[in-house]
Design a protein around this motif. Structure first.
Motif: not given
Length: 409
Positions: A119-125, A181-188, A214-226
Protein backbone atom coordinates in the motif's frame (compact mmCIF):
# COMPACT_ATOMS: atom_id res chain seq x y z
CA UNK A 1 -1.35 -14.32 2.25
CA UNK A 2 0.88 -11.77 0.55
CA UNK A 3 -0.23 -10.37 -2.77
CA UNK A 4 1.92 -10.72 -5.93
CA UNK A 5 3.49 -7.32 -5.34
CA UNK A 6 4.71 -8.20 -1.84
CA UNK A 7 8.31 -7.99 -0.72
CA UNK A 8 8.70 -11.70 -1.42
CA UNK A 9 7.90 -11.15 -5.08
CA UNK A 10 10.00 -7.98 -5.13
CA UNK A 11 12.93 -9.89 -3.62
CA UNK A 12 12.65 -12.80 -6.03
CA UNK A 13 15.08 -11.03 -8.38
CA UNK A 14 18.06 -13.33 -8.72
CA UNK A 15 20.50 -10.46 -8.98
CA UNK A 16 21.62 -10.99 -12.57
CA UNK A 17 24.13 -8.14 -12.48
CA UNK A 18 27.74 -9.05 -12.86
CA UNK A 19 28.94 -10.09 -9.41
CA UNK A 20 32.07 -8.06 -9.78
CA UNK A 21 30.06 -4.85 -10.06
CA UNK A 22 28.13 -5.42 -6.83
CA UNK A 23 29.19 -3.18 -3.95
CA UNK A 24 30.05 -4.79 -0.64
CA UNK A 25 27.06 -4.74 1.66
CA UNK A 26 27.77 -4.01 5.33
CA UNK A 27 28.06 -6.91 7.75
CA UNK A 28 24.60 -7.71 9.09
CA UNK A 29 23.78 -9.80 12.17
CA UNK A 30 20.60 -11.81 11.76
CA UNK A 31 18.23 -10.77 14.58
CA UNK A 32 16.27 -13.57 16.26
CA UNK A 33 12.95 -11.92 15.37
CA UNK A 34 13.80 -12.09 11.67
CA UNK A 35 14.66 -15.79 11.90
CA UNK A 36 11.48 -16.47 13.88
CA UNK A 37 9.48 -14.63 11.21
CA UNK A 38 10.91 -16.94 8.55
CA UNK A 39 9.91 -20.01 10.57
CA UNK A 40 6.41 -18.57 11.10
CA UNK A 41 6.06 -17.88 7.38
CA UNK A 42 7.15 -21.42 6.55
CA UNK A 43 4.75 -22.91 9.10
CA UNK A 44 1.87 -21.28 7.24
CA UNK A 45 2.86 -22.91 3.95
CA UNK A 46 2.60 -26.34 2.48
CA UNK A 47 5.83 -28.40 2.25
CA UNK A 48 7.75 -27.30 -0.78
CA UNK A 49 6.02 -23.91 -1.00
CA UNK A 50 8.96 -21.50 -0.61
CA UNK A 51 9.59 -18.19 1.03
CA UNK A 52 11.60 -16.25 -1.55
CA UNK A 53 14.48 -13.93 -0.83
CA UNK A 54 16.81 -12.23 -3.27
CA UNK A 55 18.85 -14.98 -4.89
CA UNK A 56 17.52 -17.95 -2.92
CA UNK A 57 14.46 -19.50 -1.33
CA UNK A 58 13.57 -21.67 1.67
CA UNK A 59 10.79 -24.24 2.01
CA UNK A 60 9.67 -26.82 4.54
CA UNK A 61 10.77 -30.34 3.72
CA UNK A 62 8.29 -33.17 3.26
CA UNK A 63 7.71 -35.97 5.73
CA UNK A 64 9.98 -38.96 5.13
CA UNK A 65 7.04 -41.21 4.18
CA UNK A 66 5.50 -38.66 1.80
CA UNK A 67 5.54 -40.18 -1.68
CA UNK A 68 4.91 -36.73 -3.15
CA UNK A 69 7.96 -35.21 -1.48
CA UNK A 70 8.66 -31.99 -3.40
CA UNK A 71 12.43 -32.29 -3.04
CA UNK A 72 13.28 -35.95 -2.87
CA UNK A 73 17.02 -35.46 -3.20
CA UNK A 74 17.26 -32.94 -0.36
CA UNK A 75 15.92 -34.64 2.77
CA UNK A 76 15.72 -32.46 5.84
CA UNK A 77 13.41 -30.38 7.97
CA UNK A 78 13.96 -27.40 5.62
CA UNK A 79 15.15 -27.08 2.04
CA UNK A 80 17.38 -24.24 0.84
CA UNK A 81 17.39 -23.61 -2.90
CA UNK A 82 20.47 -21.55 -3.68
CA UNK A 83 21.90 -22.45 -7.06
CA UNK A 84 21.47 -25.63 -9.10
CA UNK A 85 20.91 -28.17 -6.31
CA UNK A 86 18.64 -27.75 -3.25
CA UNK A 87 20.05 -28.57 0.17
CA UNK A 88 18.22 -30.18 3.09
CA UNK A 89 18.84 -28.52 6.45
CA UNK A 90 17.92 -28.87 10.09
CA UNK A 91 16.60 -25.85 11.96
CA UNK A 92 20.08 -25.13 13.38
CA UNK A 93 21.65 -25.44 9.93
CA UNK A 94 18.94 -23.22 8.49
CA UNK A 95 19.77 -20.55 11.06
CA UNK A 96 23.43 -20.72 10.04
CA UNK A 97 22.54 -20.51 6.35
CA UNK A 98 20.25 -17.53 6.85
CA UNK A 99 22.85 -15.81 9.01
CA UNK A 100 25.25 -16.01 6.08
CA UNK A 101 22.57 -14.33 3.97
CA UNK A 102 21.39 -11.90 6.65
CA UNK A 103 21.10 -8.87 4.35
CA UNK A 104 18.52 -10.55 2.11
CA UNK A 105 16.65 -12.01 5.09
CA UNK A 106 16.46 -8.71 6.99
CA UNK A 107 15.35 -6.95 3.82
CA UNK A 108 12.49 -9.46 3.48
CA UNK A 109 11.68 -9.11 7.18
CA UNK A 110 11.61 -5.30 7.03
CA UNK A 111 9.12 -5.02 4.21
CA UNK A 112 7.14 -8.21 4.76
CA UNK A 113 6.76 -8.09 8.54
CA UNK A 114 7.74 -4.66 9.91
CA UNK A 115 6.20 -2.51 7.17
CA UNK A 116 3.45 -4.96 6.28
CA UNK A 117 0.84 -5.11 3.56
CA UNK A 118 1.33 -3.54 0.17
CA UNK A 119 0.00 0.00 0.00
CA UNK A 120 1.09 3.66 0.25
CA UNK A 121 3.36 3.14 3.25
CA UNK A 122 5.23 0.21 1.76
CA UNK A 123 5.51 1.81 -1.68
CA UNK A 124 6.86 5.04 -0.15
CA UNK A 125 9.46 3.28 2.02
CA UNK A 126 10.63 1.18 -0.91
CA UNK A 127 10.81 4.28 -3.11
CA UNK A 128 13.10 5.97 -0.59
CA UNK A 129 15.79 3.34 -1.13
CA UNK A 130 14.86 2.36 -4.72
CA UNK A 131 13.98 -1.11 -3.51
CA UNK A 132 12.23 -1.95 -6.77
CA UNK A 133 15.33 -1.17 -8.81
CA UNK A 134 18.57 -1.95 -6.97
CA UNK A 135 19.68 -5.25 -5.46
CA UNK A 136 19.88 -5.79 -1.71
CA UNK A 137 23.67 -5.53 -1.74
CA UNK A 138 23.56 -2.23 -3.63
CA UNK A 139 20.88 -0.78 -1.36
CA UNK A 140 22.53 -1.89 1.87
CA UNK A 141 25.83 -0.39 0.76
CA UNK A 142 24.02 2.89 -0.01
CA UNK A 143 22.06 2.74 3.26
CA UNK A 144 25.30 2.33 5.17
CA UNK A 145 26.35 5.71 3.78
CA UNK A 146 22.85 7.21 4.08
CA UNK A 147 20.27 7.55 1.27
CA UNK A 148 18.77 11.05 1.01
CA UNK A 149 15.39 11.84 -0.48
CA UNK A 150 13.44 15.08 -0.80
CA UNK A 151 9.71 15.26 -0.10
CA UNK A 152 8.41 18.80 -0.36
CA UNK A 153 10.58 20.83 2.00
CA UNK A 154 11.64 17.72 3.90
CA UNK A 155 14.98 15.95 3.70
CA UNK A 156 14.70 12.27 4.62
CA UNK A 157 17.88 10.27 5.26
CA UNK A 158 17.57 6.49 5.44
CA UNK A 159 20.23 4.29 7.06
CA UNK A 160 20.55 0.66 8.15
CA UNK A 161 21.81 -0.73 11.45
CA UNK A 162 24.08 -3.76 11.87
CA UNK A 163 20.89 -5.79 12.42
CA UNK A 164 19.36 -4.71 9.12
CA UNK A 165 16.89 -2.31 10.76
CA UNK A 166 15.92 0.85 8.85
CA UNK A 167 16.31 4.16 10.67
CA UNK A 168 15.28 7.56 9.31
CA UNK A 169 16.32 11.15 9.98
CA UNK A 170 13.63 13.69 8.99
CA UNK A 171 14.23 17.44 9.00
CA UNK A 172 13.68 20.63 7.02
CA UNK A 173 15.83 20.71 3.89
CA UNK A 174 17.31 24.03 5.06
CA UNK A 175 18.75 22.20 8.09
CA UNK A 176 20.70 19.67 6.03
CA UNK A 177 24.09 19.13 7.65
CA UNK A 178 23.14 20.79 10.94
CA UNK A 179 24.16 18.63 13.94
CA UNK A 180 21.24 17.01 15.74
CA UNK A 181 22.28 18.68 19.00
CA UNK A 182 21.73 22.09 17.38
CA UNK A 183 18.11 21.29 16.50
CA UNK A 184 15.00 20.52 18.53
CA UNK A 185 14.85 16.72 18.47
CA UNK A 186 11.61 14.69 18.62
CA UNK A 187 10.83 10.98 18.64
CA UNK A 188 7.02 10.98 18.48
CA UNK A 189 5.77 11.57 14.91
CA UNK A 190 2.63 13.23 16.28
CA UNK A 191 4.84 16.09 17.52
CA UNK A 192 4.86 17.17 13.88
CA UNK A 193 1.33 18.54 14.36
CA UNK A 194 2.74 21.49 16.30
CA UNK A 195 5.69 21.98 13.92
CA UNK A 196 3.49 22.56 10.87
CA UNK A 197 1.01 24.97 12.45
CA UNK A 198 3.00 28.22 12.09
CA UNK A 199 5.66 29.54 9.73
CA UNK A 200 9.03 31.04 10.68
CA UNK A 201 7.37 34.35 11.58
CA UNK A 202 4.71 32.74 13.76
CA UNK A 203 1.90 33.13 11.22
CA UNK A 204 -0.74 30.41 10.95
CA UNK A 205 -0.35 28.11 7.93
CA UNK A 206 -3.82 27.31 6.55
CA UNK A 207 -2.29 25.30 3.71
CA UNK A 208 -0.02 22.52 4.96
CA UNK A 209 1.58 22.07 1.54
CA UNK A 210 2.59 25.72 1.25
CA UNK A 211 6.38 26.21 0.95
CA UNK A 212 6.45 27.94 4.35
CA UNK A 213 7.38 25.07 6.67
CA UNK A 214 9.49 26.32 9.58
CA UNK A 215 12.78 24.60 10.33
CA UNK A 216 14.96 24.13 13.39
CA UNK A 217 13.74 20.62 14.32
CA UNK A 218 14.61 17.01 13.59
CA UNK A 219 13.24 13.49 14.04
CA UNK A 220 16.66 11.82 14.18
CA UNK A 221 15.81 8.15 14.69
CA UNK A 222 12.44 7.01 13.36
CA UNK A 223 11.46 3.50 12.38
CA UNK A 224 9.62 2.75 9.12
CA UNK A 225 6.07 3.08 10.44
CA UNK A 226 6.86 6.23 12.44
CA UNK A 227 8.52 7.79 9.39
CA UNK A 228 5.35 7.33 7.37
CA UNK A 229 3.28 8.78 10.21
CA UNK A 230 5.53 11.85 10.48
CA UNK A 231 5.50 12.55 6.73
CA UNK A 232 1.72 12.17 6.52
CA UNK A 233 1.32 14.49 9.52
CA UNK A 234 3.50 17.17 7.93
CA UNK A 235 2.01 16.75 4.45
CA UNK A 236 -1.43 15.09 4.88
CA UNK A 237 -2.54 12.63 2.19
CA UNK A 238 0.45 13.37 -0.05
CA UNK A 239 1.86 9.84 0.13
CA UNK A 240 -1.57 8.29 -0.38
CA UNK A 241 -2.28 10.40 -3.48
CA UNK A 242 1.25 9.87 -4.80
CA UNK A 243 0.69 6.13 -4.49
CA UNK A 244 -2.73 6.29 -6.17
CA UNK A 245 -1.16 8.14 -9.08
CA UNK A 246 1.62 5.54 -9.42
CA UNK A 247 -1.00 2.80 -9.47
CA UNK A 248 -3.09 4.65 -12.06
CA UNK A 249 -5.91 5.10 -9.55
CA UNK A 250 -5.80 8.84 -8.81
CA UNK A 251 -9.37 10.12 -8.76
CA UNK A 252 -9.38 13.74 -9.92
CA UNK A 253 -12.29 16.10 -9.23
CA UNK A 254 -12.16 19.10 -11.56
CA UNK A 255 -13.18 22.71 -10.92
CA UNK A 256 -16.76 22.57 -12.22
CA UNK A 257 -17.63 19.42 -10.30
CA UNK A 258 -16.11 20.85 -7.11
CA UNK A 259 -17.97 24.14 -7.44
CA UNK A 260 -21.28 22.45 -8.22
CA UNK A 261 -21.29 20.77 -4.83
CA UNK A 262 -20.65 24.00 -2.88
CA UNK A 263 -23.48 25.19 -0.66
CA UNK A 264 -24.22 27.82 1.97
CA UNK A 265 -21.94 30.84 1.84
CA UNK A 266 -19.74 29.08 -0.71
CA UNK A 267 -22.62 28.48 -3.10
CA UNK A 268 -22.01 31.94 -4.57
CA UNK A 269 -18.98 30.55 -6.40
CA UNK A 270 -21.33 28.67 -8.74
CA UNK A 271 -22.60 32.01 -10.04
CA UNK A 272 -19.12 32.78 -11.32
CA UNK A 273 -19.15 29.91 -13.80
CA UNK A 274 -19.48 31.54 -17.20
CA UNK A 275 -20.16 28.45 -19.28
CA UNK A 276 -17.52 28.37 -21.98
CA UNK A 277 -15.65 31.28 -20.44
CA UNK A 278 -13.23 29.98 -17.83
CA UNK A 279 -10.58 32.70 -17.83
CA UNK A 280 -11.39 33.44 -14.18
CA UNK A 281 -10.41 29.86 -13.23
CA UNK A 282 -7.03 30.42 -14.88
CA UNK A 283 -6.61 33.48 -12.68
CA UNK A 284 -7.46 31.45 -9.59
CA UNK A 285 -4.99 28.69 -10.52
CA UNK A 286 -2.26 31.23 -11.33
CA UNK A 287 -2.78 32.96 -7.98
CA UNK A 288 -3.04 29.88 -5.75
CA UNK A 289 -1.53 26.84 -7.44
CA UNK A 290 1.91 27.98 -8.55
CA UNK A 291 4.98 26.19 -7.13
CA UNK A 292 5.77 29.32 -5.14
CA UNK A 293 2.45 28.98 -3.30
CA UNK A 294 1.89 25.22 -3.04
CA UNK A 295 4.17 22.19 -3.29
CA UNK A 296 1.49 20.02 -4.90
CA UNK A 297 1.29 19.47 -8.64
CA UNK A 298 -2.17 20.51 -9.81
CA UNK A 299 -3.87 17.72 -11.75
CA UNK A 300 -7.41 19.14 -11.75
CA UNK A 301 -8.57 21.19 -14.72
CA UNK A 302 -11.70 23.19 -15.57
CA UNK A 303 -13.60 20.00 -16.39
CA UNK A 304 -13.02 16.60 -17.98
CA UNK A 305 -12.82 18.09 -21.46
CA UNK A 306 -11.26 21.51 -20.82
CA UNK A 307 -7.71 22.03 -19.57
CA UNK A 308 -6.60 25.25 -17.95
CA UNK A 309 -3.97 27.39 -19.63
CA UNK A 310 -1.91 27.69 -16.43
CA UNK A 311 0.91 25.23 -15.70
CA UNK A 312 0.15 22.83 -12.84
CA UNK A 313 3.60 22.95 -11.24
CA UNK A 314 6.37 20.42 -10.68
CA UNK A 315 5.62 19.06 -7.19
CA UNK A 316 6.29 15.40 -6.35
CA UNK A 317 2.78 14.80 -5.07
CA UNK A 318 -0.41 15.47 -7.04
CA UNK A 319 -3.34 17.74 -6.18
CA UNK A 320 -6.53 15.92 -7.09
CA UNK A 321 -9.11 18.67 -6.50
CA UNK A 322 -9.41 22.39 -5.64
CA UNK A 323 -8.55 22.65 -1.94
CA UNK A 324 -10.40 24.62 0.74
CA UNK A 325 -7.97 27.54 0.38
CA UNK A 326 -8.77 27.79 -3.34
CA UNK A 327 -12.52 27.53 -2.72
CA UNK A 328 -12.41 30.19 0.00
CA UNK A 329 -10.35 32.55 -2.16
CA UNK A 330 -12.66 31.95 -5.14
CA UNK A 331 -15.65 32.91 -2.99
CA UNK A 332 -14.05 36.26 -2.17
CA UNK A 333 -13.04 36.88 -5.77
CA UNK A 334 -16.53 35.99 -6.96
CA UNK A 335 -17.94 38.79 -4.84
CA UNK A 336 -15.22 41.26 -5.86
CA UNK A 337 -15.58 40.47 -9.54
CA UNK A 338 -19.34 41.06 -9.34
CA UNK A 339 -18.70 44.78 -8.88
CA UNK A 340 -19.19 47.00 -11.89
CA UNK A 341 -15.97 48.59 -13.15
CA UNK A 342 -15.43 52.34 -12.69
CA UNK A 343 -13.03 54.71 -14.40
CA UNK A 344 -10.58 56.53 -12.16
CA UNK A 345 -8.01 59.05 -13.33
CA UNK A 346 -4.66 59.55 -11.63
CA UNK A 347 -1.59 61.45 -12.67
CA UNK A 348 1.50 59.26 -12.39
CA UNK A 349 4.98 59.74 -13.76
CA UNK A 350 6.36 56.81 -15.78
CA UNK A 351 8.58 55.86 -12.82
CA UNK A 352 5.61 55.96 -10.46
CA UNK A 353 3.59 53.68 -12.73
CA UNK A 354 6.49 51.21 -12.79
CA UNK A 355 6.76 51.51 -9.01
CA UNK A 356 3.11 50.54 -8.55
CA UNK A 357 3.78 47.51 -10.76
CA UNK A 358 6.85 46.64 -8.68
CA UNK A 359 4.88 46.88 -5.45
CA UNK A 360 2.15 44.56 -6.74
CA UNK A 361 4.74 42.04 -7.99
CA UNK A 362 6.68 42.10 -4.71
CA UNK A 363 3.57 41.57 -2.60
CA UNK A 364 2.22 38.84 -4.90
CA UNK A 365 5.54 36.97 -4.86
CA UNK A 366 6.09 37.44 -1.12
CA UNK A 367 9.37 39.32 -1.63
CA UNK A 368 8.73 42.40 0.49
CA UNK A 369 10.79 41.07 3.40
CA UNK A 370 13.75 40.54 1.07
CA UNK A 371 13.94 44.19 -0.03
CA UNK A 372 16.48 46.07 2.07
CA UNK A 373 15.48 49.40 3.58
CA UNK A 374 18.53 51.09 2.06
CA UNK A 375 17.88 49.73 -1.42
CA UNK A 376 15.82 52.60 -2.83
CA UNK A 377 16.45 51.34 -6.36
CA UNK A 378 13.71 48.78 -5.70
CA UNK A 379 10.24 50.08 -6.55
CA UNK A 380 8.77 48.14 -3.61
CA UNK A 381 11.28 49.57 -1.16
CA UNK A 382 9.46 50.62 2.01
CA UNK A 383 10.75 54.20 1.99
CA UNK A 384 9.91 54.66 -1.71
CA UNK A 385 6.42 53.30 -1.06
CA UNK A 386 5.98 55.66 1.90
CA UNK A 387 7.17 58.61 -0.24
CA UNK A 388 4.64 57.69 -2.94
CA UNK A 389 1.89 57.51 -0.34
CA UNK A 390 2.86 60.88 1.15
CA UNK A 391 2.79 62.44 -2.31
CA UNK A 392 -0.37 60.87 -3.76
CA UNK A 393 -2.73 60.10 -0.85
CA UNK A 394 -5.01 62.72 0.69
CA UNK A 395 -5.80 62.94 4.41
CA UNK A 396 -8.58 60.35 3.99
CA UNK A 397 -6.22 57.87 2.35
CA UNK A 398 -7.60 58.28 -1.17
CA UNK A 399 -5.17 57.77 -4.03
CA UNK A 400 -4.91 61.00 -6.01
CA UNK A 401 -7.56 62.50 -3.78
CA UNK A 402 -10.19 60.49 -5.67
CA UNK A 403 -12.70 58.77 -3.34
CA UNK A 404 -13.80 55.23 -4.10
CA UNK A 405 -17.43 54.94 -5.16
CA UNK A 406 -19.35 52.78 -2.73
CA UNK A 407 -19.88 49.15 -3.71
CA UNK A 408 -21.88 46.39 -2.12
CA UNK A 409 -20.00 44.38 0.47
Amino acid sequence: MSDPTSAEADAADDGSEDAGSEPDAPEIDLPSEAFDAVLDALADREPGEPVRFEGFSVARGADEDDEDAPVEDAPGEYVLADGDRPVGLSERELHEALSERAAAVTDWYTFERVVGEFGPRRAFLRWIEDADGDTVATRYAALAEGIERAWGELKITATVTDRGERRYDVRHADDAGVPVDDLDAYDDPLNARDLVTFDEQGRYRPLKTAPSLAGGWVFPDLGPRDLYEAVETIYPATVANWHREREGELDVTHWRETMERQSGIYGVVKTWDRGEGYEHVNWVAEACCDDSQCLKRREWQYDDETDLDVDGGDGAFPCREPCSVVVSAARKWTRLESEQPRTYEFDLTPSEKEQVEDIIDAVADGRTDEIREADTKEGANRYRARFLRAKLFDDEGNLGGVPTESAEE
